[in-house]
Each structure stands twice: as structure tokens, then as C-alpha cells.
Design an enzyme around this catalytic site. Sequence first.
Site, short mmCIF file in Angstrom:
data_model
loop_
_atom_site.label_atom_id
_atom_site.label_comp_id
_atom_site.label_asym_id
_atom_site.label_seq_id
_atom_site.Cartn_x
_atom_site.Cartn_y
_atom_site.Cartn_z
N ASP A 149 1.78 4.11 2.69
CA ASP A 149 0.72 4.91 2.09
C ASP A 149 1.27 6.06 1.25
OD1 ASP A 149 -1.82 5.73 1.44
OD2 ASP A 149 -2.43 6.31 3.46
N ASP A 150 1.45 7.24 1.85
CA ASP A 150 1.98 8.43 1.16
C ASP A 150 3.13 8.97 2.00
OD1 ASP A 150 -0.18 8.98 -1.06
OD2 ASP A 150 -1.31 8.59 0.78
N HIS A 176 0.86 -1.20 0.00
CA HIS A 176 0.00 0.00 0.00
C HIS A 176 0.89 1.24 0.00
CE1 HIS A 176 -3.80 2.09 1.88
NE2 HIS A 176 -3.13 2.92 1.08
N GLU A 214 -10.99 3.40 6.49
CA GLU A 214 -10.05 4.29 7.18
C GLU A 214 -10.87 5.40 7.83
OE1 GLU A 214 -5.95 6.86 6.51
OE2 GLU A 214 -7.40 6.75 4.88
N HIS A 239 -9.62 0.80 -1.14
CA HIS A 239 -9.52 1.49 0.13
C HIS A 239 -10.89 1.44 0.80
CE1 HIS A 239 -5.82 2.90 -1.55
NE2 HIS A 239 -5.61 3.82 -0.63
#
Length: 334
Positions: A279-280, A18, A201, A198
Amino acid sequence: MTIDLNALIARLPKAELHVHLEGTLEPEMMFALAYKNKVTLPYENVDALRAAYRFDDLQSFLNLYYAGASVLCDADDFYALTWAYLQRAHIDRVVHTEIFIDPQTHTSRGVALSAVFEGVVEALRDGQAILGITWRLIPNFLRHLSEEEAIACFEACAPFLDTIDGFGLDSSEIGHPPAKFQRLFGRIRAQGIPVVAHAGEEGPAQYVRDAIELLRVSRIDHGIRAIDDPALVAELALRKIALTVCPLSNLKLKATPDLTQHPLLKLFDAGVLVTINSDDPAYFGGYINDNYLAIANALNIPAAQVRKLAANSIEASWLDDETKAEHLAAIEIA
């Protein structure tokens, strides 16, 4: 014997399942590409940009994320971004990555899909040849846009299907349930292509269930809100549906008030195939090993379970069984 968790995490082979390519765009590269492509950023310098990394929720992050992506204009830019991520992942002992890209983010600006795929895939192939990092490529659809736009994106990806390993769903979760894309995902699966999404979250546990039942995903990205539904947790464990959890992202976007309250360990103890990812990372302050270390320290996760989390990442990947076995054996002795 006391085990140095930092050293253990550093040497464990692991898969990253991810990570958004556009989310690995560090401020320095963003400014360099902005200069190259004559793109004006709403920030004076790198320090001013980093100061903007105070997110109230997912949407406030996405606003900055999409603005940053505007500096990616040609195949060379996508190559440079992908190669930079692979070099950083190599340092963290990532041996396999299943990387997300957001085609609609770029085509909406007039960037040709051929430029995106040419640059990304060339870098991924170089990364495998030079760094030994194997890969799978997963384009994501932007869920805040319509299903019709996502279908058009899927059709536009047809010339590149030989380099695509699956499709996913990301962007703003609230107000955009998985059911919105049920028709598209059915069409993708009918072509024998796996899907992920996704869910859970910011969205509720029901979104996780809907992604499984309506979209029939093979993996859930994030999924931490599943903890609110014990029957769902039991189903995830029974069916070995992996969650690609991103602790620092969850903290930065306020999906959890504190890492000491993160549900990762409860999900793990319930038998869910939990994995750790970044993730980012350029926006959330940490690459994959930073995420491992932060959550391990916050939840007092012992070394044996940290090792199992790394093994989970291999088991949940789309690697073939023989390669999985090789990596799992390496984890045992790391």
C-alpha cells in the site's frame, strides 16, 4: 522439517499489485526534495516527521500523504521516487509491480502531467532493463473530488495512454461510494481499458459489491470488509476476483484492531484470490515482505499457504499467461 518463514518469504518471487508511488516517499527523500524544490515542510526534521505517523483513520493519513507529495515537482523527482521504490522492491524479490499514481494530487499543484509520466515511466523502464522487474501503470482518481474532475483527469491522460495499463479509484472511502464514478468507469471500459477500485477497507461490504456490479472492476483493492457478506465472499471466490490486501496498512489505519483478527485467512480459506501488498510502505512501516511476515506470524499461516499467496499475486496480475507460468514455476521450487 521446520521451514524458516522469513527465508521463504525473502526468496519467493512475487508481484505487488497495490502500492501507491507517492506512498513510497521515505522521510529522508521527502526532506531532500523539499530542500531541492524550496518547499517548506511543517516538520523540523526526519524524526519529527516520523513521529507524526500516528494515524487515527484513513483521512488523518491522507492529510499527511498529500502534504508529503508537495515536494514532488519535476520529472527528476518522480524518477528518483520510482527508482527508489524499485530498488527496495527488488530486495524483496518483487518480479512484477502494478503501481498506482495519483495525477490529481500533482496537477492540482501546477505540476505538468508530462513531468509525472516522463519521470515515472523512464524509471519503470530502467527497472525492467536493469532489475528485471516488469510493470503495469495504473493512475487513480481521487474519490473525494467530483466525477467531473475525474473525467477531466482522464481526458488529460489521453496523450499518455500508451504507457497506461488501467485506471483505479482511491482516497477517502467513507461518503464516496463507487456509484459516484459509474459514468466515468463506463467510459474507460468502453475504450477497452481495465479498471480497479479501492473498496471495503473503511467502507462497507456493499462498496465492494458496488465496485463489482456498477464499476465492473477486474480487481478490488483492499476488500477486507467483504468478510461481512458471506454471499459476496462466495461470489468473489467463484468469479476469481482478486483482493489486493495490505495488512500493515489495515492495522495502521485501524481497519482491523489487531493482525490476529485480520480476515485475510478466512477469505483465503473461502477460496478468494487474496494477495498481499504494501500500500503506502513509507508511512505504514513495512514493504511487501514485511507485510507477508507480519500476517503470516499473526495468523500462523503455514509455509504452503504463504507460497500460495505469492502464487495468487502472479495469477491476479495483468501479466501474460506465458510469463505467469514462468513465475509460478519459480515459486514452486523457491
